[in-house]
Design an enzyme around this catalytic site. Structure first.
Site, PDB file in Angstrom:
ATOM      1  N   GLU A 154       3.474  -6.354   7.184  1.00 29.46           N
ATOM      2  CA  GLU A 154       2.772  -5.224   7.810  1.00 29.46           C
ATOM      3  C   GLU A 154       3.070  -5.035   9.293  1.00 29.46           C
ATOM      4  O   GLU A 154       3.065  -3.902   9.774  1.00 29.46           O
ATOM      5  CB  GLU A 154       1.254  -5.368   7.618  1.00 29.46           C
ATOM      6  CG  GLU A 154       0.743  -5.008   6.241  1.00 29.46           C
ATOM      7  CD  GLU A 154       0.788  -6.156   5.245  1.00 29.46           C
ATOM      8  OE1 GLU A 154       1.505  -7.144   5.494  1.00 29.46           O
ATOM      9  OE2 GLU A 154       0.114  -6.059   4.203  1.00 29.46           O
ATOM     10  N   GLY A 180       0.205  -5.209   0.536  1.00 32.72           N
ATOM     11  CA  GLY A 180      -0.972  -5.124  -0.325  1.00 32.72           C
ATOM     12  C   GLY A 180      -0.766  -5.812  -1.666  1.00 32.72           C
ATOM     13  O   GLY A 180      -1.721  -6.319  -2.267  1.00 32.72           O
ATOM     14  N   GLU A 227      -1.435  -9.325  -1.036  1.00 34.70           N
ATOM     15  CA  GLU A 227      -2.875  -9.489  -0.794  1.00 34.70           C
ATOM     16  C   GLU A 227      -3.643  -9.489  -2.120  1.00 34.70           C
ATOM     17  O   GLU A 227      -4.580 -10.267  -2.303  1.00 34.70           O
ATOM     18  CB  GLU A 227      -3.376  -8.367   0.118  1.00 34.70           C
ATOM     19  CG  GLU A 227      -2.783  -8.486   1.515  1.00 34.70           C
ATOM     20  CD  GLU A 227      -3.268  -7.392   2.444  1.00 34.70           C
ATOM     21  OE1 GLU A 227      -4.273  -7.608   3.120  1.00 34.70           O
ATOM     22  OE2 GLU A 227      -2.639  -6.316   2.484  1.00 34.70           O
ATOM     23  N   ALA A 265       0.856  -1.188   0.000  1.00 33.99           N
ATOM     24  CA  ALA A 265       0.000   0.000   0.000  1.00 33.99           C
ATOM     25  C   ALA A 265       0.893   1.240   0.000  1.00 33.99           C
ATOM     26  O   ALA A 265       2.094   1.147   0.250  1.00 33.99           O
ATOM     27  CB  ALA A 265      -0.884  -0.019   1.237  1.00 33.99           C
TER      28      ALA A 265
END
Ligand code: NAI
Length: 677
Positions: A138, A113, A116, A67
């Protein structure tokens, strides 16, 4: 007008190739705008009814770094954070629900991310090269995966493998990722597209972990497993310092059997963590690290060959590190014995880091023992790491200056001799810079780039670029006694020795520092570095700074009690491990111990800023976090001062001065700080 981040081409076979190429960025990250465009792109692709879809990165730098962490800075509204997570959930669910097979084609780093998103695809094919790393790191930012990653990683890998990866933040290489089921195929780069195409055409059954791997998630076993995980994590970190791993375990324990609720809990919990103090401070550390990396981009300098002179503790390890990072290195020492030891240590390092015997051999081939200094002439970087003696270093420089390349970096690893004193013997004194590595070299990320008044700044920039090339973090500092890191650490270590001499058990002093968040207590640190080295740095600094060398330290060194290396220091050592006795009673309470240690460190930080040893508070924080391991979740000494309040910390110094005397005199720089709190 937003820029285009995604591009799709449909080939003759009807496969949609979706390229991610974040505009205006060297790295692919998932910002809110990027996610919204992905949503539109997925709708458009579906409307063309391809036979399958392959996602890949158009960047050379890697797949997706995660992210957009910078957008999280200062985020204080957990509702806003939660709606971003839920938006990502919707988009990833859309990708997952596409009515044709989907493949994520991964080359280079695939993190957070990015992983993910890849997990929302039917298959993942990864490049079999050392640069490909996949994971969900994370926790290192004080959160856990929030784009559906907790649900999907557990589904693909089984609870224990997935929780282990998320709790540690460990990033997997291709082979490990394949073994755990995180990726379906691992192939050389030239076969990547073919492998992706094959998965789409053949549509094999999707990987599911065997029942043995899923067992830990059974409702009967889950309470026990979460108890075990909690215990393991508590051994490494404290919940009040790092709440994220504990929150992740609870989240799994409570919702593992109910995916819909688990997605909702993920968004809720990650938003709560993200807006908390620990995550915000860890995100700060992440951006500080980026700032240091950017300092290495001011110059295009690139080295092929390095020559290190002095193959002792430091020079030997610096040479090995450079060879590990792919450079050809010649290592010169007047002692053949030193060279032999250095090459042996290098071999151990290569085996531990590279594992593959072919890669180990290649690294060994790049490291050349060079007792005569034949490598000097071709070297792009020359690093001197001989004895800490001005005359010896100057004699060496006089001899080598005429033969080294005119544009080669000439650097010293000195930890205490001023650069302008060393450089007086050179024809071009402005070319000498300091590259101050820390011990142990393979563990310590920071390298101070030392400059004097007359140093050529462009050479210092070349030095910073070189430090990035070998994957370390450059910190520009002015050539003042102790530079930044040792100078700030020394008053803190000295206070620890004073406390010990007042009868406070060493173990209590160390506990107080560790509870504050330091990676190791000051007494154990002094023993580990070596009491002789501590004494010599303290003596050096005491010549120019207001530092008194504690007598007990001198006495221990005189008696040959040098710490871990001699088996005895403040602690006794067995097989390299400190034998810590049970703490007896202490004349000083724990809060006061912490205050005394930390206040001295903070006061010295202010002095360094006032003297311009570094140019900003952020650089100081970065230096102390990466150079000493200072409690990262506190965001650095200066950030800590601002969070605690300048006025409050100054007042504490004042009361310490009244009790303990002049060494707690507040530096004059305190009055220049903005009053925050
Ligand atoms: P060391 O004593 O382990 O190694 C010095 C090596 O230099 C020896 O192997 C010696 O044979 C060799 N040498 C001396 N003069 C030479 C010459 N003229 N030509 C070729 N080889 C020569 O010392 P150490 O600890 O590695 O320190 C080296 C430098 O690094 C010093 O300037 C020190 O201040 C600095 N430094 C040391 C740190 C530490 O923790 N030991 C940390 C950071 C910097």
């Amino acid at each position: 007008m937003s820029q285009q981040h995604w591009n799709t081409e449909i080939d003759d076979q009807g496969i949609a190739w979706l390229a991610f190429d974040k505009a205006d960025s060297a790295t692919n990250v998932l910002s809110e705008e990027v996610l919204e465009q992905l949503n539109t792109e997925l709708i458009s692709i579906a409307s063309h009814h391809p036979i399958g879809m392959v996602l890949y990165s158009a960047k050379r730098s890697g797949f997706i770094a995660g992210a957009d962490v910078k957008s999280f800075i200062g985020m204080s509204d957990s509702g806003e954070a939660e709606s971003l997570m839920l938006k990502a959930h919707d988009i990833f669910n859309r990708a997952e629900a596409l009515p044709f097979p989907t493949v994520a084609m991964i080359k280079g780093f695939c993190l957070g991310g990015g992983t993910e998103l890849a997990l929302a695809f039917n298959y993942r094919v990864a490049c079999d090269d050392p640069g490909t790393r996949i994971g969900l790191p994370e926790v290192k930012l004080g959160i856990f995966p929030g784009f559906g990653g907790t649900v999907r990683s557990i589904r693909r890998m089984g609870p224990m493998a997935a929780m282990g990866m998320m709790l540690s933040g460990r990033v997997l290489r291709g082979r490990a990722a394949k073994k755990t089921g995180l990726v379906d195929a691992l192939v050389p780069e030239r076969h990547l597209r073919r492998a992706a195409r094959q998965l789409i055409i053949e549509k094999p059954a999707e990987f599911a972990p065997p029942w043995t791997a899923r067992l830990a998630g059974h409702w009967l076993l889950r309470p026990l497993m979460s108890y075990i995980l909690n215990r393991q994590v508590s051994k490494k970190v404290r919940m009040d310092h790092y709440p994220a791993p504990f929150a992740l375990i609870n989240h799994w324990a409570e919702y593992a059997a109910e995916p819909v609720e688990m997605y909702a809990s993920e968004a809720r919990e990650v938003s709560r963590l993200l807006t908390g103090e620990t995550a915000q401070n860890l995100i700060r550390v992440f951006t500080l690290q980026d700032d240091l990396k950017a300092l290495g981009r001011k110059s295009e300098f690139h080295a092929d060959r390095v020559h290190v002179i002095g193959g002792g503790v430091m020079g030997g390890d610096i040479a090995a590190w450079c060879a590990l990072r792919g450079l050809t290195v010649s290592l010169q020492d007047m002692s053949i014995e030193s060279l032999g030891k250095a090459i042996k240590r290098a071999n151990t390092l290569f085996k531990r880091r590279l594992r593959d015997p072919r890669l180990v051999q290649a690294a060994m081939d790049r490291l050349i023992a060079d007792p005569r200094g034949s490598g000097l002439r071709q070297a792009d970087v020359i690093i001197e790491a001989i004895f800490e003696n001005t005359e010896a270093k100057q004699n060496l420089y006089r001899g080598i200056e005429p033969i080294i390349k005119p544009n080669a970096i000439l650097a010293t690893n000195t930890s205490s001799i001023p650069l302008d004193e060393l450089s007086t013997c050179l024809q071009r004194p402005e070319r000498l810079i300091g590259l101050h590595f820390f011990n142990p070299v393979p563990m310590m990320q920071l390298v101070e780039i030392v400059t004097a008044e007359n140093t050529d700044q462009s050479i210092a920039d070349d030095g910073a670029a070189f430090i990035r090339q070998i994957d370390r973090l450059p910190l520009p500092v002015r050539s003042t006694p102790g530079f930044l890191v040792n100078r700030i650490l020394m008053p803190y270590l000295i206070e620890a020795v004073i406390l010990e001499s007042e009868g406070v058990p060493a173990i209590l002093i160390d506990e107080a520092a560790v509870e504050f968040g330091m990676p190791m207590g000051p007494i154990e640190l002094a023993d580990t570095v070596g009491l002789d080295i501590c004494l010599s740095v303290a003596q050096n600094l005491s010549q120019t700074l207001d530092i008194t060398v504690p007598e007990p330290l001198r006495a221990m060194v005189d008696a040959g009690t040098l710490g871990k290396k001699t088996g005895s220091g403040f602690y006794q050592y067995k097989k390299g491990k400190a034998q810590k006795p049970r703490a007896g009673s202490s004349p000083v309470d724990k809060d006061s111990i912490t205050q005394r240690l930390i206040l001295r460190l903070l006061n010295e930080s202010i002095a360094c800023l006032r003297e311009g040893v570094v140019t900003s508070e952020d650089l100081l924080d970065a230096g102390i976090i990466f150079g000493t391991g200072f409690a990262p979740f506190r965001g650095g000494p200066m950030h800590y001062i601002h969070q605690a309040g300048v006025e409050e910390v100054s007042q504490s110094l004042k009361s310490m001065k009244n009790r303990y005397g002049e060494r707690f005199e507040a530096d004059s720089g305190w009055v220049e700080l903005p009053r925050t709190g």
